[in-house]
Design an enzyme around this catalytic site. Structure first.
Site, PDB file in Angstrom:
ATOM      1  N   SER A 158     -37.436  -3.518  17.943  1.00  0.00           N
ATOM      2  CA  SER A 158     -36.216  -3.306  18.745  1.00  0.00           C
ATOM      3  C   SER A 158     -36.334  -4.004  20.092  1.00  0.00           C
ATOM      4  O   SER A 158     -35.328  -4.434  20.672  1.00  0.00           O
ATOM      5  CB  SER A 158     -35.967  -1.805  18.942  1.00  0.00           C
ATOM      6  OG  SER A 158     -37.132  -1.151  19.417  1.00  0.00           O
ATOM      7  N   ASP A 193     -43.150   3.207  26.224  1.00  0.00           N
ATOM      8  CA  ASP A 193     -43.847   3.791  25.063  1.00  0.00           C
ATOM      9  C   ASP A 193     -45.293   4.073  25.475  1.00  0.00           C
ATOM     10  O   ASP A 193     -45.899   3.269  26.184  1.00  0.00           O
ATOM     11  CB  ASP A 193     -43.827   2.792  23.878  1.00  0.00           C
ATOM     12  CG  ASP A 193     -44.095   3.461  22.532  1.00  0.00           C
ATOM     13  OD1 ASP A 193     -45.071   4.239  22.428  1.00  0.00           O
ATOM     14  OD2 ASP A 193     -43.331   3.200  21.589  1.00  0.00           O
ATOM     15  N   GLY A 196     -48.009   6.403  19.133  1.00  0.00           N
ATOM     16  CA  GLY A 196     -47.283   6.851  17.944  1.00  0.00           C
ATOM     17  C   GLY A 196     -46.705   8.243  18.122  1.00  0.00           C
ATOM     18  O   GLY A 196     -47.220   9.046  18.891  1.00  0.00           O
ATOM     19  N   SER A 254     -42.673   9.108  28.179  1.00  0.00           N
ATOM     20  CA  SER A 254     -41.276   8.873  28.559  1.00  0.00           C
ATOM     21  C   SER A 254     -40.705   9.876  29.582  1.00  0.00           C
ATOM     22  O   SER A 254     -40.150   9.453  30.598  1.00  0.00           O
ATOM     23  CB  SER A 254     -40.438   8.809  27.277  1.00  0.00           C
ATOM     24  OG  SER A 254     -39.118   9.118  27.505  1.00  0.00           O
ATOM     25  N   ASP A 295     -35.146   5.980  21.098  1.00  0.00           N
ATOM     26  CA  ASP A 295     -35.742   5.892  19.751  1.00  0.00           C
ATOM     27  C   ASP A 295     -37.224   6.298  19.829  1.00  0.00           C
ATOM     28  O   ASP A 295     -38.079   5.689  19.214  1.00  0.00           O
ATOM     29  CB  ASP A 295     -35.588   4.459  19.221  1.00  0.00           C
ATOM     30  CG  ASP A 295     -35.922   4.338  17.740  1.00  0.00           C
ATOM     31  OD1 ASP A 295     -35.828   5.341  17.009  1.00  0.00           O
ATOM     32  OD2 ASP A 295     -36.265   3.220  17.315  1.00  0.00           O
ATOM     33  N   HIS A 314     -39.021  11.917  17.459  1.00  0.00           N
ATOM     34  CA  HIS A 314     -37.813  12.460  16.851  1.00  0.00           C
ATOM     35  C   HIS A 314     -37.871  13.967  16.624  1.00  0.00           C
ATOM     36  O   HIS A 314     -36.950  14.550  16.074  1.00  0.00           O
ATOM     37  CB  HIS A 314     -37.528  11.753  15.521  1.00  0.00           C
ATOM     38  CG  HIS A 314     -37.064  10.330  15.701  1.00  0.00           C
ATOM     39  ND1 HIS A 314     -37.143   9.671  16.904  1.00  0.00           N
ATOM     40  CD2 HIS A 314     -36.505   9.447  14.835  1.00  0.00           C
ATOM     41  CE1 HIS A 314     -36.651   8.442  16.761  1.00  0.00           C
ATOM     42  NE2 HIS A 314     -36.264   8.283  15.515  1.00  0.00           N
ATOM     43  N   HIS A 358     -30.868   6.204  18.098  1.00  0.00           N
ATOM     44  CA  HIS A 358     -31.213   5.770  16.735  1.00  0.00           C
ATOM     45  C   HIS A 358     -31.537   6.953  15.829  1.00  0.00           C
ATOM     46  O   HIS A 358     -31.884   8.025  16.301  1.00  0.00           O
ATOM     47  CB  HIS A 358     -32.406   4.803  16.770  1.00  0.00           C
ATOM     48  CG  HIS A 358     -32.506   3.981  15.518  1.00  0.00           C
ATOM     49  ND1 HIS A 358     -33.696   3.743  14.863  1.00  0.00           N
ATOM     50  CD2 HIS A 358     -31.533   3.362  14.789  1.00  0.00           C
ATOM     51  CE1 HIS A 358     -33.443   2.985  13.804  1.00  0.00           C
ATOM     52  NE2 HIS A 358     -32.154   2.750  13.731  1.00  0.00           N
ATOM     53  N   ASP A 359     -31.417   6.719  14.535  1.00  0.00           N
ATOM     54  CA  ASP A 359     -31.751   7.707  13.500  1.00  0.00           C
ATOM     55  C   ASP A 359     -30.867   8.946  13.553  1.00  0.00           C
ATOM     56  O   ASP A 359     -31.344  10.076  13.390  1.00  0.00           O
ATOM     57  CB  ASP A 359     -33.252   8.067  13.565  1.00  0.00           C
ATOM     58  CG  ASP A 359     -34.129   6.834  13.427  1.00  0.00           C
ATOM     59  OD1 ASP A 359     -34.015   6.149  12.388  1.00  0.00           O
ATOM     60  OD2 ASP A 359     -34.887   6.511  14.361  1.00  0.00           O
TER      61      ASP A 359
HETATM   62  N1  SAH Z   1     -37.920   1.156  18.188  1.00  0.00           N
HETATM   63  C1  SAH Z   1     -39.064   0.946  17.326  1.00  0.00           C
HETATM   64  C2  SAH Z   1     -39.533   2.217  16.647  1.00  0.00           C
HETATM   65  C3  SAH Z   1     -40.004   3.296  17.594  1.00  0.00           C
HETATM   66  S1  SAH Z   1     -41.010   4.511  16.785  1.00  0.00           S
HETATM   67  C4  SAH Z   1     -38.775  -0.159  16.305  1.00  0.00           C
HETATM   68  O1  SAH Z   1     -37.759  -0.869  16.448  1.00  0.00           O
HETATM   69  O2  SAH Z   1     -39.543  -0.338  15.378  1.00  0.00           O
HETATM   70  C5  SAH Z   1     -41.153   5.718  18.032  1.00  0.00           C
HETATM   71  C6  SAH Z   1     -42.050   5.346  19.194  1.00  0.00           C
HETATM   72  O3  SAH Z   1     -41.894   6.354  20.187  1.00  0.00           O
HETATM   73  C7  SAH Z   1     -43.546   5.284  18.890  1.00  0.00           C
HETATM   74  O4  SAH Z   1     -44.044   4.004  19.166  1.00  0.00           O
HETATM   75  C8  SAH Z   1     -44.172   6.339  19.811  1.00  0.00           C
HETATM   76  O5  SAH Z   1     -45.419   5.942  20.384  1.00  0.00           O
HETATM   77  C9  SAH Z   1     -43.116   6.489  20.879  1.00  0.00           C
HETATM   78  N2  SAH Z   1     -43.154   7.790  21.561  1.00  0.00           N
HETATM   79  C10 SAH Z   1     -43.077   9.015  20.998  1.00  0.00           C
HETATM   80  N3  SAH Z   1     -43.112   9.974  21.934  1.00  0.00           N
HETATM   81  C11 SAH Z   1     -43.216   9.343  23.137  1.00  0.00           C
HETATM   82  C12 SAH Z   1     -43.324   9.789  24.495  1.00  0.00           C
HETATM   83  N4  SAH Z   1     -43.303  11.080  24.813  1.00  0.00           N
HETATM   84  N5  SAH Z   1     -43.449   8.857  25.463  1.00  0.00           N
HETATM   85  C13 SAH Z   1     -43.473   7.523  25.167  1.00  0.00           C
HETATM   86  N6  SAH Z   1     -43.363   7.049  23.901  1.00  0.00           N
HETATM   87  C14 SAH Z   1     -43.247   7.943  22.897  1.00  0.00           C
HETATM   88 MG    MG Z   2     -35.703   4.691  14.952  1.00  0.00          MG
END
Ligand code: SAH
Ligand code: MG
Length: 221
Positions: free
Chosen positions: A58, A77, A81, A130, A147, A150, A175-176
């Site tokens: 993304s 991020d 994960g 985040s 995103d 979730h 997203h999602d």
């Molecule tokens: N947008 C990406 C998919 C994101 S997957 C694509 O296009 O493929 C979700 C991401 O959110 C993961 O990399 C995970 O490390 C991050 N994430 C989850 N919780 C988080 C948090 N509290 N702070 C920062 N990043 C977070």
């Molecule tokens: Mg997503």
């Protein structure tokens, strides 16, 4: 840049994004790029933020919008994960584990994606949690893409942290979002419903599970 060169560059980045590992269907990625480019054109020196970058898929779509509009994308991020990416979960990928400590580390992959795309001038990685970043962020956003995690708690923390930072007339993408619970988890859908019900956002497009919202202006012109 000529129109021809600009569209060739866009096609190159779309191709690259498509071949980058991640969780963004092609049609949704292009819709994300279109919405972000609209937002970028609506603000001077536009600021774009994405929450959840993984390996940079993304990020390339959004970085393309930043590049086209003279903006900057901040890609947030912690690169460890989400819950659903950990060992034993559905979206786990063993070759993203750092052998020295056994933890997921997508940062080297994200960095390579951004470098390969030639987007380092307009994409800034923010490595950390985040809500911790959101709580200290002051500059209003032209575009925000949520995103990240979730689960119930991370998804709402992202919404509460970042939605207020979207500028009036700015965009929020989630997203999602699955209306049918059989297709996916509830939190992103609940965020989207809440944003609309709050009266602060209106729907401005959708593609697959991507929902685009626009923040209503409350200050009289
Ligand atoms: N947008 C990406 C998919 C994101 S997957 C694509 O296009 O493929 C979700 C991401 O959110 C993961 O990399 C995970 O490390 C991050 N994430 C989850 N919780 C988080 C948090 N509290 N702070 C920062 N990043 C977070
Ligand atoms: Mg997503």
């Amino acid at each position: 840049m000529s129109d021809h060169a600009a569209s060739a560059r866009r096609r190159q980045l779309i191709e690259l994004a498509r071949s980058t590992r991640g969780f963004m269907p092609d049609n949704e990625g292009e819709a994300l790029l279109d919405a972000a480019a609209r937002a970028g054109r609506a603000f001077p020196r536009p600021l774009l933020v994405e929450i959840g970058a993984w390996c940079g898929k993304s990020t390339i779509y959004l970085g393309c919008a930043a590049e086209e509009t003279g903006g900057v994308l901040f890609s947030v991020d912690h690169h460890r994960g989400s819950e659903e990416n950990q060992v034993g979960w559905e979206h786990h990928d063993p070759d993203l584990v750092d052998p020295t400590d056994g933890r997921i580390d997508t940062l080297p992959h994200w960095r390579r994606s951004v470098a390969t795309a030639g987007l380092e001038a307009c994409v800034v990685g923010v490595v950390g949690d985040s809500p911790t970043v959101a709580a200290r962020w002051r500059t209003p956003l032209a575009f925000c893409f949520i995103d990240g995690g979730h689960g119930e708690e991370p998804a709402w923390a992202d919404y509460r942290g970042w939605a207020p930072l979207v500028a009036e007339g700015g965009w929020l993408a989630i997203h999602d979002v699955f209306e049918d619970p059989a297709e996916g988890g509830r939190p992103p859908y609940d965020l989207w419903r809440h944003a609309l019900a709050s009266g602060q956002f209106v729907e401005d497009g959708r593609e697959g599970s991507l929902r685009i919202l626009r923040k209503v202006a409350t200050t009289p012109p």
